[in-house]
Design a protein around this motif. Structure first.
Motif, short mmCIF file in Angstrom:
data_model
loop_
_atom_site.label_atom_id
_atom_site.label_comp_id
_atom_site.label_asym_id
_atom_site.label_seq_id
_atom_site.Cartn_x
_atom_site.Cartn_y
_atom_site.Cartn_z
N GLY A 273 0.80 -1.22 0.00
CA GLY A 273 0.00 0.00 0.00
C GLY A 273 0.83 1.27 0.00
O GLY A 273 0.50 2.23 0.67
N ILE A 274 1.92 1.25 -0.76
CA ILE A 274 2.74 2.46 -0.85
C ILE A 274 1.98 3.49 -1.68
O ILE A 274 1.46 3.16 -2.75
N ARG A 275 1.88 4.68 -1.16
CA ARG A 275 1.17 5.75 -1.84
C ARG A 275 1.61 5.87 -3.31
O ARG A 275 2.80 5.86 -3.60
N HIS A 276 0.65 5.92 -4.22
CA HIS A 276 0.89 6.10 -5.66
C HIS A 276 1.36 4.82 -6.36
O HIS A 276 1.57 4.83 -7.57
N GLY B 15 16.31 -5.08 -3.37
CA GLY B 15 16.71 -4.23 -4.49
C GLY B 15 15.89 -2.94 -4.53
O GLY B 15 16.43 -1.85 -4.73
N LEU B 16 14.59 -3.09 -4.32
CA LEU B 16 13.72 -1.91 -4.34
C LEU B 16 14.03 -0.99 -3.14
O LEU B 16 14.09 0.23 -3.28
N ARG B 17 14.27 -1.63 -2.00
CA ARG B 17 14.53 -0.84 -0.80
C ARG B 17 15.79 0.02 -0.97
O ARG B 17 15.87 1.13 -0.49
N MET C 5 7.49 6.50 -14.61
CA MET C 5 7.58 6.88 -13.20
C MET C 5 8.25 8.23 -13.06
O MET C 5 9.18 8.54 -13.79
N GLY C 6 7.79 9.00 -12.13
CA GLY C 6 8.38 10.32 -11.94
C GLY C 6 8.75 10.54 -10.50
O GLY C 6 8.81 9.61 -9.70
N GLU C 7 8.98 11.82 -10.24
CA GLU C 7 9.43 12.22 -8.93
C GLU C 7 8.44 11.84 -7.83
O GLU C 7 8.84 11.43 -6.74
N ILE D 173 8.05 6.27 -2.57
CA ILE D 173 8.70 4.99 -2.25
C ILE D 173 9.86 5.20 -1.27
O ILE D 173 10.00 4.49 -0.29
N ARG D 174 10.65 6.23 -1.54
CA ARG D 174 11.77 6.50 -0.63
C ARG D 174 11.25 6.81 0.78
O ARG D 174 11.78 6.33 1.78
#
Ligand SMILES: NC(=O)c1ccc[n+]([C@@H]2O[C@H](COP(=O)([O-])OP(=O)(O)OC[C@H]3O[C@@H](n4cnc5c(N)ncnc54)[C@H](O)[C@@H]3O)[C@@H](O)[C@H]2O)c1
Ligand SMILES: [Zn+2]
Length: 672
Positions: A515-518, A536-538, A551-553, A559-560
Motif C-alpha cells: 500500500g505504498i502511496r501512488h 533491491g527496491l529498498r 515513473m516520476g518524482e 517509495i523513498r
C-alpha cells in the motif's frame, strides 16, 4: 456606493471590476474551482451594474453584465444553440421582488400568474430528442455556443434515452449532484490529497465536463428539467403546462413547485423553502419566479443576458464571525491528516456551529490562520461548515503563526507533506487509524489474493487483536481463527492453507499489497521487473526509480519515504522470517496485466436481452477481466448491464443509483 463617484473614478473602477470578475469567472466556469465565495462575486457584480446604470457610456461589449457564462473547454466539440441559453436576473430582498412585480404589471395589460420553482445549484444543459430518441446534450457554455457532452450525459440514469411519446423537442434543465454524493466525493478527494470542489454546482460542472465518461458514470449526477424551448407536434401555453407535459413524457422535473397569482404569495413560498432548504437532498441557492403564460412571456421579452419575465431570488449568505480556539487534526483511512477548526459556538443557518472544516494544511497556510483569530465561517445548506477567511483587523497583537504538527496525532510517526499534495500524510502502515484499510488492501485480490480472507474478516481479525500489521497474518494459529464468527474447523484450515499459499506470490503482489502511496498494480509490476527483489527496491535511489518509464518524482519520493520508516523495516523483517517470497517471478506478468481492467473487482449484474452475446457469454468475458457477476442487484453492485426489456432489476438499480451500462459500452471496455 455608485452615487458619489465621479465619471473618471467610475471608469477606472469599471475597468478594474471587469478584470476582477473575468478572472473569477474563469476560475469558476472554466476551471470549476472558484477562488472567492459567490456572495463576494455577486457583490462586485452588483457594484459594476450600479456603475453602468449611472454611466451608460461605460458599458463595454465584453462586460460580464453583457455576457453569459464563460469560455468553452478544449476537448469537447462546440455546438451552436438554436436559441440562446440565458442567465437570470437576481433579486436579494423582498423589495426587489416587489419591484420586479411592478415592472411586470406595468408591461402587461392582461392577468398573469407566477410559476415558482426551486433554483437548483447545478449546471444548465440542453437535451435534444428526435422522434422520442435522445440525440444530444450540450452545456450552456457562453450562452450561444456550448460543449457537446452527449457521452457523459448518457451515463446519467434519470435522463431517459426514449421519451414516452415519439416527439421531437429540446428540453433544458439543471444537472446537479445530490448533497450526499457531493460530500462523499469531497471526502474521497480530500483523502487522496486532491483539491476539493467548492460546492455541488462546481462538482457537477467538473463531472459533466470531464473527458472520461467513466468518471461521470461513477459520480451519481441527476437532472431536473425546467423548460421546453422547442416542441414539435404538440403545444403548451404556459410554463406550468410545459412542466406537466415533461412529467408525462418521462422527463424528470422538480415536483417542489407552485403557481401563484400574487407576489405576496410568492414571498411566502420563498420563505417556506428558505426554511426547508437544509432538508432537501440537493443544494438550492434560491427560488426562480417565472411569469407563467407564454403569451405574456413573449410580450415581456429579453435583455442580452436574461429573460425579462423571470427572476431568481437568491437566498442570503449564511456567514458568521467567531473565534478560533484550537485546531483538531485527525487521521483518515488512507493516512491523510486533516484539520478541523474548533471555535466559539455561533448561530449559522439555523444551527449552532462549533466545528468547521479547514480543508488542508496548504489552505490553512495560504490564509495564515492562527489560534485566537476571528474567522468567517460559512454554511451553505447542509454542507459542512467551512472557515473561509481570517478577519486580520481583529487579530490579537500577540498572535503567533500557527505551529503545524510534525508527527501523527495517532501513532506519533513523522508526517510527510508530499510534493503533489495539499495535505499532510501519516505514512505508517501500522497506524491504527489506517491499519484496517491497510490489512484489507494487503489481502485483496490484486495484492496477496488470500482466498477466503476478505475485507470483513481482515477487519474482524484486527478488532479481535489477532492481527495488527500485515505480517501478523503469517503468524496466525488455528485456535485463534476459531475465535472468529462463522469460522469452524474446516474453514480455519482452508484459511491457513490460503495464507500459506500466498507466501509464494511473486514480488509485485507484495509490493502492491504494502500500500505504498501512488504505487498501483502497474507501478508495482514495473518496480518488481526492474529491481527483482524487495531488497533491491529498498536500496533503489530516487534516480533509479525515476529512470523507469512512466515513473516520476512523485512515485519515487513516495517509495523513498515509505522505506525510510522504521515500522516498514520491522514489517519486512517479520515477513521475511515468515518465509514470504520477496523475489520477482516473471511468469505472473500477463496475468496481472489482464486483471487490471476497468471491471477488475467490480460486482456486476447483467439483465435484459443483449444484442451481440448471450448473457452467459458476456458473463464469461467479464469474469475473465476480473469482475464478479452476480444475479441480484444490491447496494454492493457496481454496475448493472442492461439489454432490451430490462425489467425490475433496472428499476432496482435506478432506485439505488447504480450506474447502468449497455452492451456496447462494456465491449468497448473489454476489447481494448
Ligand atoms: N465565485 C465565483 O468566483 C463566481 C464566478 C462567476 C459566477 N459565480 C456565480 O454564478 C452566478 C452567475 O451564474 P449564472 O449566470 O449561471 O446565473 P445564475 O446561476 O445566478 O442563474 C441562472 C441559472 O440558473 C439555473 N437554474 C437553476 N434552476 C433553475 C430553474 N428552475 N429555472 C431556470 N433556471 C434555473 C440555470 O442554469 C440558469 O442558467 C452568480 O450568482 C455568482 O454567484 C461565482
Ligand atoms: Zn499515524
Amino acid at each position: 456606493m455608485a452615487e458619489d463617484v465621479s465619471f473618471d473614478q467610475a471608469r477606472k473602477r469599471v475597468d478594474e471590476l471587469i478584470l476582477l470578475l473575468d478572472q473569477y469567472s474563469h476560475q469558476y466556469y472554466v476551471m470549476d474551482q472558484p477562488t472567492i465565495p459567490d456572495e463576494e462575486y455577486d457583490r462586485l457584480y452588483r457594484e459594476l451594474v450600479e456603475l453602468e446604470e449611472k454611466y451608460p457610456t461605460l458599458v463595454q461589449n465584453d462586460s460580464p453584465t453583457q455576457r453569459v457564462g464563460g469560455a468553452l473547454l478544449e476537448g469537447f466539440s462546440k455546438v451552436q444553440h438554436d436559441t440562446p441559453m440565458l442567465s437570470l436576473d437576481n433579486a436579494f430582498s423582498k423589495e426587489e421582488l416587489q419591484e420586479f412585480d411592478q415592472r411586470i404589471s406595468k408591461a402587461l395589460d392582461s392577468a398573469y400568474a407566477y410559476q415558482c420553482e426551486l433554483k437548483m445549484d447545478g449546471l444548465a444543459v440542453s437535451l435534444k430528442y428526435e422522434e422520442g430518441k435522445f440525440k444530444q446534450a450540450v452545456t450552456r457554455g457562453n450562452g450561444t455556443e456550448g460543449e457537446d457532452v452527449t457521452t457523459n450525459v448518457k451515463t446519467i440514469r434519470s435522463i431517459p434515452l426514449n421519451l414516452k411519446e415519439p416527439l421531437t423537442l429540446e428540453a433544458r434543465g439543471e444537472i446537479y449532484m445530490p448533497k450526499t454524493s457531493f460530500i462523499a466525493l469531497n471526502q474521497k478527494r480530500e483523502e487522496q490529497g486532491a483539491a476539493v470542489f467548492a460546492n455541488p454546482r462546481n462538482a457537477a460542472a467538473g463531472t459533466i465536463r470531464n473527458l472520461d465518461p467513466k468518471v461521470t458514470a461513477s459520480r451519481n449526477l441527476s437532472v431536473f428539467l425546467y423548460s421546453l424551448p422547442r416542441l414539435e407536434g404538440k403545444a403548451v401555453d404556459s410554463q406550468s403546462g410545459a412542466l406537466n407535459l415533461m412529467d408525462e413524457l418521462g422527463l424528470k422535473t422538480n415536483p417542489e413547485r407552485r403557481v401563484y397569482e400574487s407576489i405576496e404569495d410568492v414571498w411566502d413560498f420563498v420563505e417556506e423553502y428558505q426554511n426547508k432548504r437544509s432538508d432537501l437532498p440537493y443544494e438550492i441557492d434560491g427560488i426562480v419566479i417565472k411569469v407563467n403564460e407564454l403569451t405574456n412571456q413573449e410580450k415581456l421579452g429579453y435583455t442580452v443576458k436574461a429573460p425579462k419575465w423571470a427572476i431568481a431570488y437568491k437566498f442570503p449568505a449564511e456567514e458568521a464571525e467567531t473565534r478560533l480556539q484550537t485546531v483538531e487534526w485527525s487521521v483518515g483511512r488512507t493516512g491523510v491528516v486533516t484539520p478541523t477548526a474548533i471555535m466559539d459556538a455561533v448561530q449559522l443557518a439555523g444551527t449552532t456551529v462549533q466545528r468547521a472544516s479547514l480543508h488542508n494544511v496548504d489552505l490553512m497556510k495560504e490564509k495564515d490562520i492562527r489560534l485566537g483569530d476571528t474567522v468567517v465561517v460559512r454554511k451553505a445548506g447542509d454542507i459542512i461548515p467551512e472557515v473561509i477567511k481570517v478577519v486580520k483587523d481583529k487579530r490579537p497583537d500577540d498572535s503567533q503563526p500557527y505551529d503545524y504538527p510534525t508527527h501523527c496525532p495517532v501513532c506519533g510517526s513523522e508526517l510527510m507533506h508530499l510534493e503533489d499534495e495539499v495535505a499532510l500524510r501519516c505514512m505508517n502502515p501500522a497506524c491504527s487509524a489506517q491499519a484496517k484499510e491497510k490489512l484489507s488492501h494487503f489481502v485483496s485480490r490484486n495484492a496477496m489474493n488470500i482466498d477466503g480472507l476478505g475485507e470483513r474478516i481482515a477487519e474482524q481479525m484486527y478488532d479481535e487483536a489477532l492481527v495488527e500489521s500485515p505480517a501478523d497474518f503469517y503468524y496466525l494459529k488455528k485456535d485463534q481463527l476459531l475465535k472468529l464468527d462463522k469460522i469452524a474447523d474446516k474453514s480455519a484450515e482452508n484459511l491457513l492453507k490460503a495464507i500459506e499459499n500466498s507466501k509464494e506470490n511473486s514480488l509485485e503482489r507484495l509490493i502492491f499489497g504494502l500500500g505504498i502511496r501512488h504505487v498501483g498494480t502497474k507501478a508495482a509490476r514495473l518496480l518488481a521487473e526492474e529491481f527483482l527483489t524487495m531488497e533491491g527496491l529498498r536500496q533503489a535511489s530516487k534516480e533509479q526509480i525515476e529512470a523507469i518509464e512512466g515513473m516520476g518524482e512523485v512515485i519515487a519520493e513516495s517509495i523513498r519515504a515509505f522505506f525510510a520508516l522504521e515500522e516498514v523495516d520491522h514489517l519486512l523483517k517479520r515477513l521475511k522470517e515468515a518465509a514470504v517470497n520477496m523475489e520477482y517471478k516473471g511468469k505472473r506478468k500477463e496475468e496481472i496485466e489482464q486483471k487490471t481492467t476497468f471491471f477488475t473487482d467490480k460486482t456486476i449484474v447483467i439483465t435484459g436481452k443483449l444484442e451481440k452475446f448471450t448473457r452467459s457469454e458476456l458473463k464469461e468475458k467479464l469474469v475473465n477481466s476480473g469482475a464478479k457477476v452476480t444475479g441480484s442487484v444490491s447496494r454492493n453492485t457496481d454496475y448493472l448491464i442492461a439489454g432490451e426489456d430490462a425489467g425490475s432489476k433496472l428499476d432496482k438499480a435506478n432506485e439505488l443509483s447504480i450506474p447502468v451500462l449497455n452492451e456496447q459500452q462494456v465491449l468497448e471496455e473489454i476489447d481494448e
